[in-house]
Design a protein around this motif. Structure first.
Motif, mmCIF file in Angstrom:
data_model
loop_
_atom_site.group_PDB
_atom_site.id
_atom_site.type_symbol
_atom_site.label_atom_id
_atom_site.label_comp_id
_atom_site.label_asym_id
_atom_site.label_seq_id
_atom_site.Cartn_x
_atom_site.Cartn_y
_atom_site.Cartn_z
ATOM 1 N N CYS A 17 -131.441 57.990 -101.772
ATOM 2 C CA CYS A 17 -131.297 59.147 -100.986
ATOM 3 C C CYS A 17 -132.613 60.167 -101.189
ATOM 4 N N THR A 20 -135.418 58.621 -99.243
ATOM 5 C CA THR A 20 -135.284 58.991 -97.665
ATOM 6 C C THR A 20 -135.617 60.337 -97.315
ATOM 7 N N GLN A 21 -135.068 61.156 -97.978
ATOM 8 C CA GLN A 21 -135.018 62.656 -97.808
ATOM 9 C C GLN A 21 -136.689 62.955 -97.832
ATOM 10 N N PHE A 53 -126.638 63.449 -96.835
ATOM 11 C CA PHE A 53 -127.119 64.083 -95.687
ATOM 12 C C PHE A 53 -126.172 64.594 -94.472
ATOM 13 N N TYR A 56 -126.315 67.640 -91.973
ATOM 14 C CA TYR A 56 -126.265 67.541 -90.581
ATOM 15 C C TYR A 56 -125.137 67.441 -89.855
#
Length: 221
Positions: A17, A20-21, A53, A56
């Motif tokens: 995570c 990816t961020q 996430f 979002y």
């Protein structure tokens, strides 16, 4: 910065995570996350990965290979802030307000649909989560499989990759280099860091030079 080799699935997902961020912040738009632990199913990985996430909201679209898997996820996960659909569902059409896309465990069968989605997404970030695009049982071997890797997978930044080997492991967490870890009496020790993914002969050579550990198995792909 050295990333520690995770000892649990939960730690690996936390690392994935964060990587990816970081890749999204850096402007990456095509990302790939692979946690290749034996017998690991895609559903629990996605369930733990996606909450990072959740900010979002409905602008996050989560796509499974088929409508059945998407329905199973919705039933098992309960009320969600983001949209969960099958790749082929009408509701999976890309909308202007969509901001992030996560494709969970797509296989080679879905490549045409995934490519279409990528075209529609444009410069918005899209993540392949534990894809099975190189599964030999689906893709086959030889020229066609190599073309698939070259044409499609080469477009994606491998922002997180974890694969255990025999007495070794390969790890990459964006933006760090690729790491090869070797099992020792006191636990796994970082053996080397390289700029490119260590595969085939290159990985075999690294392992053979490591304190006589020439019997470790290289990655096959």
């Amino acid at each position: 910065m050295t990333t520690e080799l995770p000892t649990t699935l939960e730690t690996a997902i936390t690392q994935a995570c964060a990587a990816t961020q970081a890749a999204i912040v850096a402007g990456c738009t095509r990302m790939q996350v692979e946690i290749l632990l034996p017998e690991l199913k895609p559903m629990p990985v996605a369930e733990q990965f996606l909450p990072a996430f959740a900010e979002y909201g409905a602008n996050l679209k989560v796509l499974f290979p088929d409508a059945g898997a998407a329905a199973l996820a919705r039933r098992g996960w309960g009320e969600l802030p983001y949209v969960v659909r099958g790749i082929g569902e009408l509701q999976a059409e890309v909308q202007p307000e969509d901001k992030l896309f996560v494709l969970v465990a797509p296989t080679a069968v879905e490549v045409p649909d995934v490519e279409k989605i990528c075209d529609q997404v444009g410069d918005r970030p899209l993540i392949l989560l534990n894809p099975r695009l190189e599964d030999v049982s689906v893709v086959g071997i030889g020229y066609a499989a190599r073309q698939l890797r070259t044409r499609f997978l080469s477009l994606f930044e491998p922002c997180y990759y974890l694969r255990p080997l025999e007495q070794a492991a390969v790890l990459r967490a964006y933006p760090s280099l690729w790491q090869v870890w070797l099992e020792a009496e006191t636990g796994y020790q970082l053996l080397t860091e390289v700029p490119e993914k260590p595969i085939g002969d290159a990985l075999d050579q690294i392992l053979m030079q490591a304190n006589g550990k020439s019997s470790a198995s290289p990655i096959a792909q």
